[in-house]
Scaffold this active site. Sequence first.
Site, PDB file in Angstrom:
ATOM      1  N   LYS A 170     -15.002 -53.075 -20.047  1.00 13.95           N
ATOM      2  CA  LYS A 170     -15.176 -54.199 -19.121  1.00 13.95           C
ATOM      3  C   LYS A 170     -15.386 -55.514 -19.861  1.00 13.95           C
ATOM      4  CE  LYS A 170     -17.001 -51.007 -15.694  1.00 13.95           C
ATOM      5  NZ  LYS A 170     -18.241 -50.387 -15.158  1.00 13.95           N
ATOM      6  N   PRO A 190     -14.240 -56.045 -10.420  1.00 12.17           N
ATOM      7  CA  PRO A 190     -14.226 -55.874 -11.864  1.00 12.17           C
ATOM      8  C   PRO A 190     -14.568 -54.488 -12.381  1.00 12.17           C
ATOM      9  CG  PRO A 190     -16.194 -57.085 -11.229  1.00 12.17           C
ATOM     10  CD  PRO A 190     -15.462 -56.735  -9.994  1.00 12.17           C
ATOM     11  N   GLU A 191     -13.634 -53.548 -12.323  1.00 12.08           N
ATOM     12  CA  GLU A 191     -13.728 -52.363 -13.171  1.00 12.08           C
ATOM     13  C   GLU A 191     -12.694 -52.568 -14.274  1.00 12.08           C
ATOM     14  OE1 GLU A 191     -14.333 -48.545 -11.315  1.00 12.08           O
ATOM     15  OE2 GLU A 191     -15.162 -49.453  -9.520  1.00 12.08           O
ATOM     16  N   ARG A 203     -26.835 -46.876  -8.583  1.00 11.13           N
ATOM     17  CA  ARG A 203     -25.641 -47.268  -7.837  1.00 11.13           C
ATOM     18  C   ARG A 203     -25.429 -46.256  -6.725  1.00 11.13           C
ATOM     19  NH1 ARG A 203     -22.351 -50.113 -11.053  1.00 11.13           N
ATOM     20  NH2 ARG A 203     -21.699 -51.070  -9.124  1.00 11.13           N
TER      21      ARG A 203
END
Length: 273
Positions: free
Chosen positions: A54, A2-3, A254
Amino acid sequence: MPEGHTIHRAARDHERALAGQALVVTSPQGRFDVEALLGSGERVTLKRVEAWGKHLFYVFARGRTVHVHLGLFGRFHRRANPPPPPRESTRMRLEGEKVTIDLVGPTACEVVSAKKKAEILARIGPDPLRDDASPAPFYEYLARSKTPIGAVLLDQSVIAGVGNVYRAEVLHLLKLHPSTAANALSRAEAKAMWTLLVGLLRRGVEEKRIVTTHGIALEVPRKRVPRGESLHVYGRTSCRSCGGDVQRFAQRARTAHVCPTCQPYRHAESPRA
DNA sequence: GCGGTATGCCTAA
DNA sequence: TAGGCCTACCGCG
């Protein structure tokens, strides 16, 4: 997955498959408030599906809107009707005439008011996948911020839809180290970054996966890029361009991937914050 | 079967 | 900065 490309592709696919139909909506898992959407009715008509960064918005008749955010784990499963029994973890099932969409593991799946929707949209930056997006605020932010460019790209309030894979890949393609201060980029580099993201994200929508190698021209028919050749640095131990070691470090909580040979750190005029 | 990991993001401290 | 949310997959044994 999911980008932003995943979200926009879902919006397109789901709108084509379900818009204009009176849907049966259920929550096998029970954690989606179906009654808030259906009221006392059994079905509700889907009008359209919007993607912003998103975020997804399923716009139904009677002014009802469902906001979906996949988070890290969320996924859709598309089934031909009649669908198999849902998994117990299915948050929301949208059953149309020919197609059923199951949603599993989202961060958000909720009926939202017009006000809430506006609040969500107000806190995200321009989305390169939207034709109505203006990159001006993105350029302005870069020009005045000392924040490392790798952190900026993950900040959804500055630019919406970019995730960890696109961050790594776009910085590699532009030969920028993620720790380089945003304001060390020239205006031309900022514009090149936006244009590149538009191309890469659009390609991601078409191919249903992130591919940053073998050019980005969409109009040229391309052979399917083999697995393992679709990215330059993300998830790799060696750089696809030069063969050198890919370094990893935490940035904005991240894992950033960088080839220090291809992407040398550039010192800004003012010290790094 | 278990543990680690993941393309996200919010909140508490 | 750490922890939590929440699901699926993969390598290991």
